[in-house]
Design an enzyme around this catalytic site. Structure first.
Site, PDB file in Angstrom:
ATOM      1  N   ASP A  58      15.248 -19.948 -25.590  1.00  0.00           N
ATOM      2  CA  ASP A  58      15.669 -21.238 -25.057  1.00  0.00           C
ATOM      3  C   ASP A  58      16.914 -21.675 -25.816  1.00  0.00           C
ATOM      4  O   ASP A  58      17.142 -21.234 -26.946  1.00  0.00           O
ATOM      5  CB  ASP A  58      14.553 -22.287 -25.216  1.00  0.00           C
ATOM      6  CG  ASP A  58      14.682 -23.389 -24.169  1.00  0.00           C
ATOM      7  OD1 ASP A  58      14.036 -23.280 -23.105  1.00  0.00           O
ATOM      8  OD2 ASP A  58      15.459 -24.344 -24.404  1.00  0.00           O
ATOM      9  N   TYR A 166      22.619 -28.136  -6.097  1.00  0.00           N
ATOM     10  CA  TYR A 166      21.500 -27.267  -6.484  1.00  0.00           C
ATOM     11  C   TYR A 166      21.301 -26.183  -5.410  1.00  0.00           C
ATOM     12  O   TYR A 166      21.206 -24.998  -5.708  1.00  0.00           O
ATOM     13  CB  TYR A 166      20.251 -28.136  -6.606  1.00  0.00           C
ATOM     14  CG  TYR A 166      18.983 -27.413  -6.988  1.00  0.00           C
ATOM     15  CD1 TYR A 166      18.832 -26.832  -8.242  1.00  0.00           C
ATOM     16  CD2 TYR A 166      17.912 -27.348  -6.101  1.00  0.00           C
ATOM     17  CE1 TYR A 166      17.639 -26.203  -8.599  1.00  0.00           C
ATOM     18  CE2 TYR A 166      16.720 -26.732  -6.446  1.00  0.00           C
ATOM     19  CZ  TYR A 166      16.601 -26.161  -7.705  1.00  0.00           C
ATOM     20  OH  TYR A 166      15.424 -25.545  -8.054  1.00  0.00           O
ATOM     21  N   LYS A 170      21.653 -22.122  -5.414  1.00  0.00           N
ATOM     22  CA  LYS A 170      20.497 -21.271  -5.086  1.00  0.00           C
ATOM     23  C   LYS A 170      20.865 -20.244  -4.015  1.00  0.00           C
ATOM     24  O   LYS A 170      20.525 -19.070  -4.133  1.00  0.00           O
ATOM     25  CB  LYS A 170      19.296 -22.117  -4.646  1.00  0.00           C
ATOM     26  CG  LYS A 170      18.651 -22.885  -5.790  1.00  0.00           C
ATOM     27  CD  LYS A 170      18.080 -21.938  -6.834  1.00  0.00           C
ATOM     28  CE  LYS A 170      17.582 -22.635  -8.072  1.00  0.00           C
ATOM     29  NZ  LYS A 170      17.232 -21.715  -9.168  1.00  0.00           N
TER      30      LYS A 170
HETATM   31  C1  AKB Z   1      13.382 -29.542  -7.508  1.00  0.00           C
HETATM   32  O1  AKB Z   1      12.793 -30.492  -6.963  1.00  0.00           O
HETATM   33  O2  AKB Z   1      14.575 -29.544  -7.809  1.00  0.00           O
HETATM   34  C2  AKB Z   1      12.585 -28.284  -7.745  1.00  0.00           C
HETATM   35  C3  AKB Z   1      12.688 -27.354  -6.591  1.00  0.00           C
HETATM   36  C4  AKB Z   1      11.896 -27.587  -5.376  1.00  0.00           C
HETATM   37  O3  AKB Z   1      13.432 -26.417  -6.648  1.00  0.00           O
HETATM   38  N1  AKB Z   1      11.224 -28.604  -8.026  1.00  0.00           N
END
Ligand code: AKB
Length: 346
Positions: A58, A166, A170
């Protein structure tokens, strides 16, 4: 015609070999070991393969104590490829679980930082895996989908145009992992995790965090103020199933895998009001209020209501154990005991 000829390297399923005890010297490293998934997966891997073959890492070294017993601790910043590569070579690592990343709500608050940590960290993990012939697990997420995706019964292969940073990291990560598999033969694998519910470590800044916080508040205060609308449906999974998915996809026979990065996996889907109703079966006076966070609501609205995970079921036998009822009962029992001993805080 295949775009790339498949190279004859790295496809030897390192973790199966380790599990069968064929190479006692090799080990597994987990990045982001102190995070929500890492802090439980590290112990599960230690139990399965032996703590002497697990390297927990970590960026924060104050987490070393929490991980005691899970394996050797290495302080590691995944943004330093040299540090990452040295940790892998020094410890004879064969398998990398790359978990270090920012979650959706935090990523939306600082998209530049999210790109840096989630993507540069991943590129380093892929390069280290390529150079050292390691297998690599990378978690993707329901966040990889977007508002143009069919949100009901979301297929494995479908439109993916996420609006959140995010989600952008991904989808990019999934594509990059598939690229490294096809181009360089790196054994990359992953799953698209839904919201994960755990009674050990609190999540740090995700959109699905409410489904964990609600249990703590229900026990400590008998009420919870939810930041998502009552009818927002999302896929969820209890941590024991998430650990099972992460291990089983890595142990799967590569010959059976048509997909790699990343498999839809789910265990249940519910809305905040459904979860509140389930909690009320155990705590009848539980009160739910709503104060909507527009950022997290917009993210949640762009994610599937429920996914189709038949490819994972067919290609490597995915089968979750917990549903809404059994997960809720277990969460309340474990956290309730902790509260009775005076050790529950949020
Ligand atoms: C988030 O809410 O960012 C995570 C996910 C669903 O990837 N828990």
């Amino acid at each position: 015609m295949a775009l790339f000829p498949l190279p004859d390297v790295g496809q030897d399923n390192n973790i199966r070999r380790m599990q069968m005890g064929k190479d006692e010297k090799r080990s597994v490293i987990i990045t982001g070991s102190a995070g929500q998934i890492g802090s439980e997966l590290s112990f599960a891997l230690a139990k399965r393969y032996g703590a002497d073959r697990i390297v927990v890492s970590d960026i924060r070294d104050d987490t070393e104590g929490r991980l005691e017993g899970a394996g050797r601790f290495v302080k590691l910043d995944v943004l330093s490829k040299d540090e990452f590569g040295a940790a892998v070579r020094r410890n004879n690592v064969d398998v990398i679980y790359h978990l270090a990343a920012l979650l959706s709500a935090v990523a939306e608050g600082n998209p530049q930082k999210a790109w840096k940590i989630n993507m540069e960290g991943l590129v380093n993990a892929l390069e280290v895996a390529r150079e050292n012939r390691c297998s690599l697990f990378v978690p993707s997420s329901i966040g990889a989908f977007g508002p143009d995706t069919p949100l009901d019964d979301t297929p494995q292969d479908t439109i993916m145009r996420p609006y959140s940073m995010y989600g952008v990291t991904k989808v990019s990560g999934e594509l990059l992992c598939d690229y490294y598999n096809r181009k360089f033969g790196v054994d990359t694998r992953g799953v698209r995790f839904p919201g994960i519910i755990s009674n050990v470590t609190l999540p740090g800044g995700g959109t699905t965090d409410y489904a964990v916080e609600i249990f703590y508040r229900a026990i400590l205060e008998g009420r919870y103020t939810c930041y998502l609308k009552p009818d927002t449906s999302l896929d969820m999974m209890y941590m024991p199933d998430a650990i099972k998915a992460a291990i089983e996809v890595m142990e799967a026979d590569p010959a059976g895998l048509r997909h790699r990065n990343a498999f839809n996996v789910t265990a249940m889907h519910f809305t905040p009001e459904m979860l509140a109703a389930e909690i009320r079966k155990h705590i009848p006076g539980f009160r739910m209020e709503y104060k909507i966070d527009p950022v997290r609501q917009a993210i949640a609205d762009s994610w599937p209501n429920f996914m189709n995970d038949s490819c994972a079921r067919k290609e490597w036998g995915w089968a979750p154990e917990y549903d809404l009822e059994s997960m809720t009962a277990d969460m309340l029992e474990v956290l309730g005991k902790r509260a009775a001993e005076g050790g529950l805080e949020i």
